[in-house]
Design a protein around this motif. Sequence first.
Motif: not given
Length: 513
Positions: A200-205, A211-213, A241-246
């Motif tokens: 249920w967790l995608s590779p992006q998740d 990154f956050l941890a 790259s995690l997207g939707n950051q800029r």
Amino acid sequence: MGKFRFHWLLFPFLRLSSSYRRCPLSNRSLIIASVCVIYLLLVVSQVGYSKQHRDRRTDKDKYRLTRGLYTLDISDAQSDNVDFQTGADSVVPTRSNVVYITLKTKRLKPANIRGTIRPKLRKKVKRITEANSAFTQNKRGTLLRDVGQIQRNFPHKNFLGETKDVHYKLLDIIPTHHTDSQADSHISSIRIYSQRAPPWLSPQDVKAMRFLADANILRIKEVIHGDYTSLLIFEGETSVSLGNQRDTQGNNVCEGQCGVISSPVDTTEVFAFHLDRVLGLNRTLPAVNRKFSFLHDGLPRPVLLWDASLYPQGLAAGRATVRMTWGEYQSSLKQKCWHKNISPKPDSGCSTVHHYEWSKLALFDFLLQIHNRLDKSCCGFRPRQEDVCVVLGLDAECGNQKHIQLTNIIHRGHDPRHLVFTNNKGFFDRNEDNLDFRLLEGIKELPESAVSVLQSKRLREKLLQSLFLDETYWESQGGRQGIDKLIDVIERRAKVLLTYINAHGIKVITMNV
């Protein structure tokens, strides 16, 4: 059998009993000593045999118990018919040892997790000499306050969408970055022991969680935009790259990859993220718990992934919000706006949100008892005196419910059909006799993917597997015992929800939109 052999061995001596008394005293002593030696040998042999037999039974029992353990390899997840991505999207394990979680439903008591105890890693810091300057102290004092407690009457703050860079040197702390050898020994707080994360967790998740941890913090920014609560944002060092950051409006909020630091009391955000993914809704932002050495309390705080697409017009304009009243919301539910991709009439009063999104939001908010979106005035339950709706007097609006405004209904700027669940402040201390059923009012369908998880009795198993990945959050809640108590609450509410579905004839349908 040993006693039987012993009596036969004594039989020749019994036959000599008639002549025993006629033997000299020395012969009598010799006979008695011989009998004692034979008896002692028989006793020792019997004790050794029984001990060996018990050891064999103990080994067999241990073998049976070991076979009953369920590993975090998540081998049974393949039964969900989920295709895993390989190659670049495959998950690299962060730990090499194996940890077992007992998830058998027949157990009356939860088993403990067996793991490897490792020493804590401490990040080295070095001090600088400019700590006594007034400017540094003002900046440092700002960061030491919780996000929700920041005051707006200080002269050094900027307003209306302006941002302030707060570097480590202004915090009197400069982080020592990992060298190559240190990076190899660094242990992530995201615990993944197999080649595959839960399906249920995608590779992006997973990338966002790591990154956050674990990302090295390059700078801290406090962002104040209009009347909204200040945001405490950190920019981290990462090659992914995690997207939707800029920010597309050029506000220079995040130049790389960033996370938003929340208050320690908002730990529901982490639980909400995992519950959202387990139910297959995928509407929350990735969130983990993390400790920051530059914050005075030392408490773990929820950290959410920064998503600039929630601010399509920039920070000054605020987030992309759907504005509608409770009456308009109920009317849109009856019209099934955008259902089957049919455009509503201009005078229908429909919003840009797809009809199915409200069903997902209602189910999610009911399980966590989040009322700040659909019931900000606390009209559907008995609020406490310390609740925000009572303190601000919002409960007085319940007499005219049709005109109450919905709040925190957020979507991405480029995707107005789908909601994003943010500010997920849930309540685990609300009893079953005081649940907010107003959240379900007007809902006639619910997503099959989520309801099937509630019906399958695997909700606890999946939540344990998912929450276990975030070691900091797991330990902050008291380990397995604390996490079990939280899941107990969700399971009881799930039973209430399933009863409500049957009693009100709510349809459970596929919502792949």
